[in-house]
Design a protein around this motif. Structure first.
Motif, PDB file in Angstrom:
ATOM      1  N   SER A  95       8.228  34.434   4.841  1.00 40.10           N
ATOM      2  CA  SER A  95       9.508  33.588   4.675  1.00 40.10           C
ATOM      3  C   SER A  95       9.757  33.767   3.266  1.00 40.10           C
ATOM      4  O   SER A  95       8.999  33.583   2.434  1.00 40.10           O
ATOM      5  CB  SER A  95       9.642  32.229   5.082  1.00 40.10           C
ATOM      6  N   THR A  96      11.170  34.365   2.810  1.00 39.22           N
ATOM      7  CA  THR A  96      11.357  34.549   1.478  1.00 39.22           C
ATOM      8  C   THR A  96      11.289  32.910   0.789  1.00 39.22           C
ATOM      9  O   THR A  96      11.031  33.000  -0.397  1.00 39.22           O
ATOM     10  CB  THR A  96      12.574  35.190   1.108  1.00 39.22           C
ATOM     11  N   ASN A  97      11.755  32.030   1.528  1.00 41.99           N
ATOM     12  CA  ASN A  97      11.845  30.769   0.867  1.00 41.99           C
ATOM     13  C   ASN A  97      10.197  30.300   0.501  1.00 41.99           C
ATOM     14  O   ASN A  97      10.028  29.747  -0.583  1.00 41.99           O
ATOM     15  CB  ASN A  97      12.140  29.710   1.751  1.00 41.99           C
ATOM     16  N   GLN A 119      11.357  38.983   7.971  1.00 43.69           N
ATOM     17  CA  GLN A 119      10.532  37.673   7.804  1.00 43.69           C
ATOM     18  C   GLN A 119       9.981  37.515   9.279  1.00 43.69           C
ATOM     19  O   GLN A 119      10.547  37.743  10.214  1.00 43.69           O
ATOM     20  CB  GLN A 119      11.460  36.602   7.554  1.00 43.69           C
ATOM     21  N   LYS A 123      12.443  30.749   8.443  1.00 42.37           N
ATOM     22  CA  LYS A 123      12.730  29.196   8.527  1.00 42.37           C
ATOM     23  C   LYS A 123      14.487  28.994   8.596  1.00 42.37           C
ATOM     24  O   LYS A 123      15.111  29.179   7.623  1.00 42.37           O
ATOM     25  CB  LYS A 123      12.413  28.405   7.240  1.00 42.37           C
ATOM     26  N   GLY A 124      14.528  28.173   9.805  1.00 38.07           N
ATOM     27  CA  GLY A 124      16.198  27.777   9.338  1.00 38.07           C
ATOM     28  C   GLY A 124      16.062  26.166   9.553  1.00 38.07           C
ATOM     29  O   GLY A 124      15.011  25.646   8.987  1.00 38.07           O
ATOM     30  N   ARG A 125      17.320  25.638   9.474  1.00 39.82           N
ATOM     31  CA  ARG A 125      17.354  24.042   9.217  1.00 39.82           C
ATOM     32  C   ARG A 125      16.527  23.408  10.269  1.00 39.82           C
ATOM     33  O   ARG A 125      16.481  23.866  11.479  1.00 39.82           O
ATOM     34  CB  ARG A 125      18.778  23.669   9.251  1.00 39.82           C
ATOM     35  N   TRP A 130      14.545  31.153  12.137  1.00 40.43           N
ATOM     36  CA  TRP A 130      15.875  32.098  11.726  1.00 40.43           C
ATOM     37  C   TRP A 130      15.206  33.568  12.172  1.00 40.43           C
ATOM     38  O   TRP A 130      14.457  34.119  11.503  1.00 40.43           O
ATOM     39  CB  TRP A 130      16.067  31.925   9.906  1.00 40.43           C
ATOM     40  N   LYS A 190      28.659  31.745  13.643  1.00 35.92           N
ATOM     41  CA  LYS A 190      27.939  31.558  12.349  1.00 35.92           C
ATOM     42  C   LYS A 190      27.387  33.101  11.993  1.00 35.92           C
ATOM     43  O   LYS A 190      26.924  33.811  12.581  1.00 35.92           O
ATOM     44  CB  LYS A 190      26.628  30.707  12.663  1.00 35.92           C
TER      45      LYS A 190
HETATM   46  C1  BTN Z   1      20.069  27.758   8.856  1.00 32.60           C
HETATM   47  O1  BTN Z   1      19.254  27.218   9.717  1.00 32.60           O
HETATM   48  O2  BTN Z   1      21.202  27.889   9.108  1.00 32.60           O
HETATM   49  C2  BTN Z   1      19.365  28.131   7.553  1.00 32.60           C
HETATM   50  C3  BTN Z   1      18.723  29.409   7.547  1.00 32.60           C
HETATM   51  C4  BTN Z   1      18.372  29.960   6.401  1.00 32.60           C
HETATM   52  C5  BTN Z   1      17.673  31.453   6.657  1.00 32.60           C
HETATM   53  C6  BTN Z   1      17.308  31.955   5.246  1.00 32.60           C
HETATM   54  S1  BTN Z   1      16.792  33.574   5.320  1.00 32.60           S
HETATM   55  C7  BTN Z   1      16.173  33.680   3.711  1.00 32.60           C
HETATM   56  C8  BTN Z   1      15.567  32.366   3.630  1.00 32.60           C
HETATM   57  N1  BTN Z   1      14.244  32.439   4.122  1.00 32.60           N
HETATM   58  C9  BTN Z   1      13.933  31.659   5.184  1.00 32.60           C
HETATM   59  O3  BTN Z   1      12.943  31.427   5.694  1.00 32.60           O
HETATM   60  N2  BTN Z   1      14.854  31.126   5.454  1.00 32.60           N
HETATM   61  C10 BTN Z   1      16.215  31.383   4.458  1.00 32.60           C
END
Ligand code: BTN
Length: 327
Positions: A95-97, A119, A123-125, A130, A190
């Motif tokens: 994940s870039t985060n 990735q 990761k999403g919320r 994601w 979205k």
């Molecule tokens: C959501 O759930 O709407 C948030 C999604 C965020 C996705 C981005 S992709 C780049 C960064 N790295 C991740 O793992 N998640 C965010």
């Protein structure tokens, strides 16, 4: 947005025409340069991997972009003060985060950008996943080190949201809307999601990571069948491939400009720009906050970024986390 370099302008002209054709005359007028100079820019674009066809009497048509995200091409002539001063690109990462947080812990600079082609654990919320297939979208995380208190950090989500909307409009002419707290929508579907994370102690933020996922060229069959919400991509919405490189550069320039505003003027101008992009204000909404469902009229945003919903009792609820939808 600062003046983009000539070749970027040419590439953005391709995505703005209805049939994908741009005449040499139009390019020369837009850029204020000779037809020979236009031809030289087209030749350079071809040499860097763009497939551009020239059809007599119709003009140039962009058939294919190389679209490899590399630090050199992202940073070339980038007009940013901080964002993009360092760029790290990965073919694949979890994940870039997570990468940006690791690099933040190692002391990486304010403005570092981490990008991945794919990735494996995007990761999403709220612990969601994601979807992050290779070669089609943008998965980016930006490390910022503003001198702010931890309670201020969530407001930076509004900064990413406004920047993504402006980059979408710049690259496609489309007018996205925002949905609290961190969705970007096109016609209710979205197109991008935001996930900000931070490292802090009680009275000091070490860093904030702005995680941004934008569905650029994802095709319908690449979306998971069990999505909780309708989703789209810029390519689905416009019928045209969007240059990932061009989009990334536009986005970083927008984030940099808004970050500068934030540092100089605080969050108020950014939150009002966000409010302008929100089409749910004054409308009936339903908010899922874990077990609790709140229904009412969205009346706006609180100063701290909470969603304000007025219920039938007349009471205005301040909501800090949840999924909002039109009721
Ligand atoms: C959501 O759930 O709407 C948030 C999604 C965020 C996705 C981005 S992709 C780049 C960064 N790295 C991740 O793992 N998640 C965010």
């Amino acid at each position: 947005m600062n003046n983009p370099a000539p070749r970027e302008t040419i590439l953005s002209l391709f995505s703005q025409t209805p049939d994908g054709f741009v005449s040499g005359e139009h390019i020369s007028a837009e850029l204020g340069i000779s037809r020979t100079a236009v031809w030289k820019h087209i030749r350079t674009l071809r040499q860097s991997g763009y497939v551009i066809e020239a059809i007599p009497s119709r003009g140039y048509q962009l058939l294919q972009s190389p679209d490899v995200l590399k630090p050199e091409s992202i940073q070339a002539d980038l007009e940013c003060r901080r964002v993009g001063s360092r760029v790290r690109c990965f073919d694949e990462t979890d994940s870039t985060n997570l990468q940006a947080c690791r690099l933040g812990d190692e002391g990486e600079v304010d403005g570092l950008v981490v990008i991945a082609d794919r990735q494996s654990s995007g990761k999403g919320r709220m612990g969601r996943r994601w979807e992050s297939p290779a070669g089609v979208n943008l998965y980016a995380s930006i490390l910022l080190r503003p001198a702010i208190l931890p309670f201020e950090a969530p407001k930076l989500t509004f900064l990413s949201a406004v920047a993504v909307c402006r980059a979408i409009t710049h690259c496609t002419g489309l007018q996205p809307t925002v949905k609290w707290p961190n969705d970007i929508l096109l016609d209710g579907a979205k197109v991008a999601g935001l996930l900000n994370e931070m490292s802090s102690e009680t009275d000091q933020v070490h860093y904030v990571v702005l995680g941004i996922g934008v569905n650029l060229n994802m095709r319908v069959e690449q979306f998971p069948a069990d999505l909780r919400y309708p989703a789209t991509s810029l390519a689905i919405a416009t019928g045209k491939i969007v240059s990932r490189l061009l989009f990334t550069r536009a986005l970083l320039q927008e984030i940099d400009a808004l970050y500068q505003t934030y540092l100089e003027e605080g969050s108020a101008p950014i939150m009002s720009a966000w409010a302008e992009l929100c089409d749910l204000k004054g409308k009936a909404v339903q908010v899922d906050c874990n077990q609790l469902k709140i229904e009412g009229i969205m009346v706006g945003l609180a100063e701290d970024g909470a969603l304000l919903v007025q219920t039938v009792t007349g009471k205005v609820e301040n909501i800090y986390a949840g999924d909002v939808r039109p009721a």
